[in-house]
Design an enzyme around this catalytic site. Structure first.
Site, PDB file in Angstrom:
ATOM      1  N   ASP A 100       3.224   1.539   4.919  1.00  0.00           N
ATOM      2  CA  ASP A 100       3.341   2.827   5.606  1.00  0.00           C
ATOM      3  C   ASP A 100       1.948   3.431   5.817  1.00  0.00           C
ATOM      4  OD1 ASP A 100       6.079   2.532   5.355  1.00  0.00           O
ATOM      5  OD2 ASP A 100       6.167   3.702   3.497  1.00  0.00           O
TER       6      ASP A 100
HETATM    7  N1  URA Z   1       7.626   0.366   0.286  1.00  0.00           N
HETATM    8  C1  URA Z   1       7.436   1.560   0.858  1.00  0.00           C
HETATM    9  O1  URA Z   1       8.245   2.467   0.704  1.00  0.00           O
HETATM   10  N2  URA Z   1       6.334   1.740   1.608  1.00  0.00           N
HETATM   11  C2  URA Z   1       5.399   0.799   1.801  1.00  0.00           C
HETATM   12  O2  URA Z   1       4.401   1.031   2.485  1.00  0.00           O
HETATM   13  C3  URA Z   1       5.597  -0.448   1.189  1.00  0.00           C
HETATM   14  C4  URA Z   1       6.720  -0.646   0.438  1.00  0.00           C
END
Ligand code: URA
Length: 235
Positions: A100
């Site tokens: 993310d």
């Molecule tokens: N899980 C998440 O919630 N976000 C990420 O960026 C990676 C794994």
């Protein structure tokens, strides 16, 4: 391979820019100026605009993704993870999976489609290890729930996952955890932690399969993978 494609693949410009450069005499092949873009290159040495150019078919980089950049190859508004690799030669690199925008940590960047496919395959169960700070108190009963396969609002519960409590502070109602997942569903860490009432406030990926962030790396740093790492990934 044609000289213009060779140079274009190595990031020296668009096909028409390099054709133009070659015609102007900017390319030297085996010590002789070469003005024909269609010249076939096999083992000759190539110098373009004064710089030696060697051909690389596949590239592999380990990036410590900082928060604030998107895991995409291009974006109209936001900086992407590829913008952080100025040394790259190939134009066809991409991130293997996504973190993310606000997540930090290990991201593999390559143009090896076959490897990416096998690492992301749900059948392969490549381990991904995350460190997170969360609100609320993570308790031993949560560890058990994760071990059994947590239901977190999807049809299928999560695969059994290893949740480790690094710190749980009852005074401040915050916890630090390490979580090892064997799959990679959308926002999986955040959604699993939210499902037990402990929303994530900071998330960092520490490792993916045999790849681990080096202790000396800082957000935004990157390095090429070693030969041994590439072999282990393919193994
Ligand atoms: N899980 C998440 O919630 N976000 C990420 O960026 C990676 C794994």
């Amino acid at each position: 391979m044609r000289l213009d494609k060779f140079l274009c693949d190595m990031g020296k410009g668009t096909r028409s820019q390099v054709k133009d450069g070659i015609r102007k005499g900017h390319a030297v092949v085996d010590g002789v100026v070469c003005r024909r873009p269609e010249t076939q290159i096999a083992k000759q040495t190539v110098i373009y605009e004064g710089q030696p150019v060697s051909y690389t078919a596949l590239e592999y980089y380990l990036l410590y993704k900082p928060a604030g950049v998107v895991s995409a190859t291009e974006d109209k508004r936001e900086p992407t993870v590829l913008d952080l690799i100025p040394d790259k030669k190939r134009k066809d690199l991409f991130p293997v999976g996504r973190l993310d925008k606000d997540t930090e940590g290990l991201l593999l960047i390559t143009n090896d489609g076959q490897l990416a496919h096998s690492l992301l395959s749900p059948k392969k169960h490549v381990d991904k290890v995350y460190y997170a700070r969360v609100e609320g108190l993570v308790k031993p009963e949560h560890v058990e729930l994760f071990q059994k396969g947590l239901a977190f609002g999807e049809e299928a519960p999560a695969l059994p996952a290893r949740l480790e409590i690094l710190q749980a502070s009852p005074q401040e109602e915050v916890s630090e955890i390490r979580l090892t997942l064997h799959e990679g569903r959308f926002h999986q860490v955040k959604r699993m932690m939210a499902a037990i009432g402990c929303p994530v406030t900071y998330l960092k990926r520490l490792s993916m399969g045999p790849l681990t962030l080096d202790a000396s790396m800082k957000p935004g740093d990157y390095r090429p993978l070693t030969k041994a790492e590439i072999e282990r990934l393919k193994g």
